[in-house]
Design an enzyme around this catalytic site. Structure first.
Site, PDB file in Angstrom:
ATOM      1  N   CYS A 170       0.827  -1.216   0.000  1.00  0.00           N
ATOM      2  CA  CYS A 170       0.000   0.000   0.000  1.00  0.00           C
ATOM      3  C   CYS A 170       0.857   1.260   0.000  1.00  0.00           C
ATOM      4  CB  CYS A 170      -0.916   0.010   1.223  1.00  0.00           C
ATOM      5  SG  CYS A 170       0.006  -0.050   2.750  1.00  0.00           S
ATOM      6  N   ASP A 186       2.483   2.451   2.564  1.00  0.00           N
ATOM      7  CA  ASP A 186       2.482   3.131   3.862  1.00  0.00           C
ATOM      8  C   ASP A 186       3.799   2.913   4.610  1.00  0.00           C
ATOM      9  OD1 ASP A 186       0.024   4.014   3.254  1.00  0.00           O
ATOM     10  OD2 ASP A 186      -1.075   2.659   4.554  1.00  0.00           O
ATOM     11  N   CYS A 215      -2.586   4.204   6.945  1.00  0.00           N
ATOM     12  CA  CYS A 215      -4.044   4.192   7.046  1.00  0.00           C
ATOM     13  C   CYS A 215      -4.484   4.192   8.513  1.00  0.00           C
ATOM     14  CB  CYS A 215      -4.577   2.958   6.344  1.00  0.00           C
ATOM     15  SG  CYS A 215      -4.212   1.457   7.261  1.00  0.00           S
ATOM     16  N   CYS A 262      -1.859  -4.343   7.832  1.00  0.00           N
ATOM     17  CA  CYS A 262      -1.498  -3.035   8.400  1.00  0.00           C
ATOM     18  C   CYS A 262      -0.888  -3.204   9.794  1.00  0.00           C
ATOM     19  CB  CYS A 262      -2.720  -2.139   8.504  1.00  0.00           C
ATOM     20  SG  CYS A 262      -3.722  -2.129   7.014  1.00  0.00           S
TER      21      CYS A 262
HETATM   22 FE1  FES Z   1      -1.316   0.515   4.303  1.00  0.00          FE
HETATM   23 FE2  FES Z   1      -3.048  -0.076   6.124  1.00  0.00          FE
HETATM   24  S1  FES Z   1      -3.430   0.191   4.026  1.00  0.00           S
HETATM   25  S2  FES Z   1      -0.933   0.109   6.349  1.00  0.00           S
END
Ligand code: FES
Length: 147
Positions: free
Chosen positions: A33, A35, A59, A103
């Protein structure tokens, strides 16, 4: 979709920010993602985690799991902190939707990366701790969501 505890930690994250006197800092990314999570640890000379903070570009589930993970490791010994898995963090939050389980790995991996940094700086070895991956999915064999 999210439990009350997840919503609470998302809306009122504990231990968010930076630690200027951190002696262990770890940053990990989630290639799926994009992140990113950074954990700062302040570990005293008895190897107790005196303070911990986190910063994330992630997120809501990443914020909530990091917030809970920092609460769980604060005041713990390094070995006790090592035993806190993403599963334990999810349980403490009364669960996460299956698509958000990945996540929760960010917090666990970032804590391990920060402990690794501390160990490197202090020339010690932490039992069970492996060199952090730059991406939490590196070397993952199955493509499915793992629990
Ligand atoms: Fe990337 Fe949750 S969608 S850490």
């Amino acid at each position: 979709m999210y439990t009350e505890k997840v919503m609470d930690h998302f809306q009122h994250p504990r231990n968010m920010g930076e630690l200027e006197n951190a002696n262990g800092v770890g940053t990990v990314g989630n290639a799926k993602c994009g992140d990113i999570m950074r954990i700062y640890l302040d570990i005293d000379d008895k190897q107790i985690i005196r303070d911990v903070k986190f910063k994330t570009f992630g997120c809501g589930a990443a914020v909530a799991t990091s917030s809970m993970a920092t609460e769980l490791v604060k005041g713990k010994s390094i070995q006790d902190a090592m035993a806190i898995t993403n599963k334990a963090v999810m349980e403490a939050l009364d669960g996460l939707p299956p698509v958000k389980v990945h996540c929760s790995l960010l917090a666990e991996e970032a804590i391990h990366a920060a402990l690794w940094d501390y160990a490197q700086k202090n020339g010690i070895e932490i039992q069970g701790l492996q060199k952090p991956k730059s991406d939490i999915h590196e070397g993952e064999e199955d493509e499915g969501e793992d629990y």
